[in-house]
Design a protein around this motif. Structure first.
Motif, PDB file in Angstrom:
ATOM      1  N   ASP A  75       0.597  -1.603   0.060  1.00  0.00           N
ATOM      2  CA  ASP A  75      -0.128   0.120   0.181  1.00  0.00           C
ATOM      3  C   ASP A  75       0.892   1.438   0.428  1.00  0.00           C
ATOM      4  OD1 ASP A  75      -2.647  -0.800  -0.070  1.00  0.00           O
ATOM      5  OD2 ASP A  75      -1.289  -1.792   1.767  1.00  0.00           O
ATOM      6  N   PHE A  76       1.834   1.496   0.608  1.00  0.00           N
ATOM      7  CA  PHE A  76       2.426   2.414   0.842  1.00  0.00           C
ATOM      8  C   PHE A  76       4.327   2.326   1.562  1.00  0.00           C
ATOM      9  CE2 PHE A  76       1.179   2.915   4.555  1.00  0.00           C
ATOM     10  CZ  PHE A  76       1.739   3.203   5.509  1.00  0.00           C
ATOM     11  N   ILE A  77       5.257   2.757   1.162  1.00  0.00           N
ATOM     12  CA  ILE A  77       7.015   2.376   1.643  1.00  0.00           C
ATOM     13  C   ILE A  77       7.258   3.776   1.902  1.00  0.00           C
ATOM     14  CG2 ILE A  77       7.734   2.950  -0.963  1.00  0.00           C
ATOM     15  CD1 ILE A  77       9.608   0.232  -0.246  1.00  0.00           C
ATOM     16  N   VAL A  78       7.533   3.712   2.934  1.00  0.00           N
ATOM     17  CA  VAL A  78       8.563   4.524   3.260  1.00  0.00           C
ATOM     18  C   VAL A  78      10.098   4.951   3.541  1.00  0.00           C
ATOM     19  CG1 VAL A  78       9.425   5.574   6.038  1.00  0.00           C
ATOM     20  CG2 VAL A  78       6.686   4.275   5.806  1.00  0.00           C
ATOM     21  N   ALA A  79      10.527   5.395   3.351  1.00  0.00           N
ATOM     22  CA  ALA A  79      12.057   5.734   2.575  1.00  0.00           C
ATOM     23  C   ALA A  79      12.808   6.485   2.766  1.00  0.00           C
ATOM     24  CB  ALA A  79      11.538   5.552   0.475  1.00  0.00           C
ATOM     25  N   ASN A  80      13.994   6.269   3.001  1.00  0.00           N
ATOM     26  CA  ASN A  80      14.988   7.097   3.755  1.00  0.00           C
ATOM     27  C   ASN A  80      16.351   7.060   2.708  1.00  0.00           C
ATOM     28  OD1 ASN A  80      15.212   4.777   6.164  1.00  0.00           O
ATOM     29  ND2 ASN A  80      16.801   6.472   6.190  1.00  0.00           N
ATOM     30  N   ASP A  81      16.875   8.154   2.385  1.00  0.00           N
ATOM     31  CA  ASP A  81      17.976   7.945   2.023  1.00  0.00           C
ATOM     32  C   ASP A  81      19.434   7.971   2.999  1.00  0.00           C
ATOM     33  OD1 ASP A  81      20.615   8.952   1.044  1.00  0.00           O
ATOM     34  OD2 ASP A  81      19.709  11.015  -0.530  1.00  0.00           O
TER      35      ASP A  81
ATOM     36  N   ALA B  39      19.404  10.540   9.502  1.00  0.00           N
ATOM     37  CA  ALA B  39      18.740   9.917   8.841  1.00  0.00           C
ATOM     38  C   ALA B  39      18.613   8.694   9.064  1.00  0.00           C
ATOM     39  CB  ALA B  39      18.090  10.281   7.145  1.00  0.00           C
ATOM     40  N   GLY B  40      18.199   7.498   9.212  1.00  0.00           N
ATOM     41  CA  GLY B  40      18.713   5.817   9.187  1.00  0.00           C
ATOM     42  C   GLY B  40      19.116   5.178  10.049  1.00  0.00           C
ATOM     43  N   PHE B  41      19.945   4.582  10.246  1.00  0.00           N
ATOM     44  CA  PHE B  41      20.831   3.802  11.225  1.00  0.00           C
ATOM     45  C   PHE B  41      20.964   4.449  12.149  1.00  0.00           C
ATOM     46  CE2 PHE B  41      21.567   1.367   7.691  1.00  0.00           C
ATOM     47  CZ  PHE B  41      20.913   0.575   6.703  1.00  0.00           C
TER      48      PHE B  41
ATOM     49  N   VAL C 149      12.285  11.376   5.960  1.00  0.00           N
ATOM     50  CA  VAL C 149      11.370   9.782   4.720  1.00  0.00           C
ATOM     51  C   VAL C 149      10.429  10.600   4.374  1.00  0.00           C
ATOM     52  CG1 VAL C 149      11.757   8.320   7.003  1.00  0.00           C
ATOM     53  CG2 VAL C 149       9.206   9.764   6.460  1.00  0.00           C
ATOM     54  N   ASN C 150      10.236   9.791   2.713  1.00  0.00           N
ATOM     55  CA  ASN C 150       9.489  10.079   2.457  1.00  0.00           C
ATOM     56  C   ASN C 150       8.001   8.915   2.343  1.00  0.00           C
ATOM     57  OD1 ASN C 150      10.043  12.614  -0.015  1.00  0.00           O
ATOM     58  ND2 ASN C 150      11.937  11.537   0.229  1.00  0.00           N
ATOM     59  N   ILE C 151       7.280   9.003   2.285  1.00  0.00           N
ATOM     60  CA  ILE C 151       5.910   7.862   2.452  1.00  0.00           C
ATOM     61  C   ILE C 151       5.438   8.289   1.260  1.00  0.00           C
ATOM     62  CG2 ILE C 151       4.149   7.186   3.293  1.00  0.00           C
ATOM     63  CD1 ILE C 151       4.594   8.769   6.268  1.00  0.00           C
ATOM     64  N   ILE C 152       5.743   6.976   0.172  1.00  0.00           N
ATOM     65  CA  ILE C 152       4.800   6.707  -0.739  1.00  0.00           C
ATOM     66  C   ILE C 152       4.117   6.033  -1.276  1.00  0.00           C
ATOM     67  CG2 ILE C 152       5.632   6.635  -3.706  1.00  0.00           C
ATOM     68  CD1 ILE C 152       9.326   6.728  -2.200  1.00  0.00           C
TER      69      ILE C 152
ATOM     70  N   VAL D 142       8.253  13.550   4.860  1.00  0.00           N
ATOM     71  CA  VAL D 142       8.922  14.264   6.529  1.00  0.00           C
ATOM     72  C   VAL D 142       9.546  14.959   6.737  1.00  0.00           C
ATOM     73  CG1 VAL D 142       7.896  14.051   8.714  1.00  0.00           C
ATOM     74  CG2 VAL D 142       6.177  12.140   7.046  1.00  0.00           C
ATOM     75  N   GLU D 143      10.059  15.721   7.119  1.00  0.00           N
ATOM     76  CA  GLU D 143      11.747  16.683   7.262  1.00  0.00           C
ATOM     77  C   GLU D 143      11.799  16.206   8.381  1.00  0.00           C
ATOM     78  OE1 GLU D 143      12.728  18.533   5.240  1.00  0.00           O
ATOM     79  OE2 GLU D 143      11.227  19.207   3.884  1.00  0.00           O
ATOM     80  N   LYS D 144      12.845  16.000   9.385  1.00  0.00           N
ATOM     81  CA  LYS D 144      13.588  15.347   9.955  1.00  0.00           C
ATOM     82  C   LYS D 144      12.777  15.961  10.878  1.00  0.00           C
ATOM     83  CE  LYS D 144      17.826  16.082  12.203  1.00  0.00           C
ATOM     84  NZ  LYS D 144      19.656  16.745  11.720  1.00  0.00           N
ATOM     85  N   SER D 145      12.289  14.220  12.007  1.00  0.00           N
ATOM     86  CA  SER D 145      11.100  14.794  12.777  1.00  0.00           C
ATOM     87  C   SER D 145      12.396  13.168  14.068  1.00  0.00           C
ATOM     88  CB  SER D 145      10.035  14.244  12.706  1.00  0.00           C
ATOM     89  OG  SER D 145       9.212  14.870  11.201  1.00  0.00           O
TER      90      SER D 145
END
Ligand code: CTP
Ligand code: CA
Length: 222
Positions: free
Chosen positions: A168-174, A180-182, A189-192, A201-204
């Motif tokens: 239905d959707f994916i949460v993508a992060n760079d 961001a990330g680990f 993230v971008n919720i696509i 979604v800006e840094k949160s």
């Protein structure tokens, strides 16, 4: 934010979350893993419990304590995670796969410690099942959410995964972005979604992002 009276909008909903890394053993002392801390998945589990959901958390090894009120199933390998997911997916309303799953495992696990020799050691790795793809084949009305940690072509790669895994959707992060990330407490993230809608979604905090993901998932419940 209304702290006194939390929004119990997921009351009666069953949510399955996978979190953390998987571990693939080579021998009794060594394993292959990745940098996942489990923070995003545990934040999701905590947020879903707060909102009244019945939460099952299938987790690889992390340093985190499980949020109060979740049903925790601990696993090590991808095959363990696969089995735990297959045992629990059927009556879920929402499934969120935030775990960083090992795509490959050593072909054989030595029962004794591998000894060194002169020269190189070659490992043969075999493919693990793609748990999320399999869930996509069994889709029905369950809301299916994936994650994609990418280092390049973030949006394009993530969109490909929505299609291949029937999400239905994916949460993508760079993962190359700062904050961001680990292992971080924050994410960007971008919720696509499958309709091509993109919500940046800006840094949160991972907690804030968890709530945004649950808001989005709620919209896809039939
Ligand atoms: N996933 C899974 N089982 C696997 C591999 C990945 O369930 N064996 C899930 C992850 O939990 C994540 C999503 O699929 O929600 C995307 O994972 P990712 O590693 O980004 O995608 P892959 O399909 O493995 O593609 P690649 O690693 O080649 O980019
Ligand atoms: Ca992968």
């Amino acid at each position: 934010i209304n702290i006194a009276k939390p929004n119990r909008d997921l009351e009666g909903k069953k949510v399955l979350i996978t979190a953390g890394p998987t571990r693939e053993s080579l021998d009794p002392v060594r394993f292959i893993t990745n940098h996942s801390s489990g923070k995003m998945g545990y934040s999701l589990a905590e947020a879903a419990v707060e909102r009244g959901a019945d939460v099952t958390l299938i987790s690889g090894p992390t340093n985190l304590s499980p949020p109060m009120g979740v049903r925790l199933i601990k696993i090590n390998t991808t095959l363990d995670m696969y089995n735990a997911v297959m045992k629990n997916y059927i009556d879920q309303h929402i499934i969120i796969k935030s775990a960083a799953v090992a795509d490959y495992r050593p072909e054989t696990v030595s029962t004794t410690k591998i000894k060194k020799n002169e020269g190189n050691l070659t490992l043969t790795l075999v493919r693990n099942p793609d748990i999320l793809k399999e869930l996509g084949c069994l889709k029905e009305d369950r809301v299916l959410v994936g994650f994609a940690a990418e280092s390049d072509n973030v949006i394009e790669n993530a969109k490909g995964k929505i299609n291949r895994k029937n999400l239905d959707f994916i949460v993508a992060n760079d993962i190359t972005e700062e904050g961001a990330g680990f292992g971080t407490d924050t994410n960007i993230v971008n919720i696509i979604d499958k309709n091509g809608e993109i919500e940046k979604v800006e840094k949160s905090s991972k907690r804030e992002i968890a709530h945004r993901i649950l808001d989005k998932a709620k919209k896809f419940i039939k």
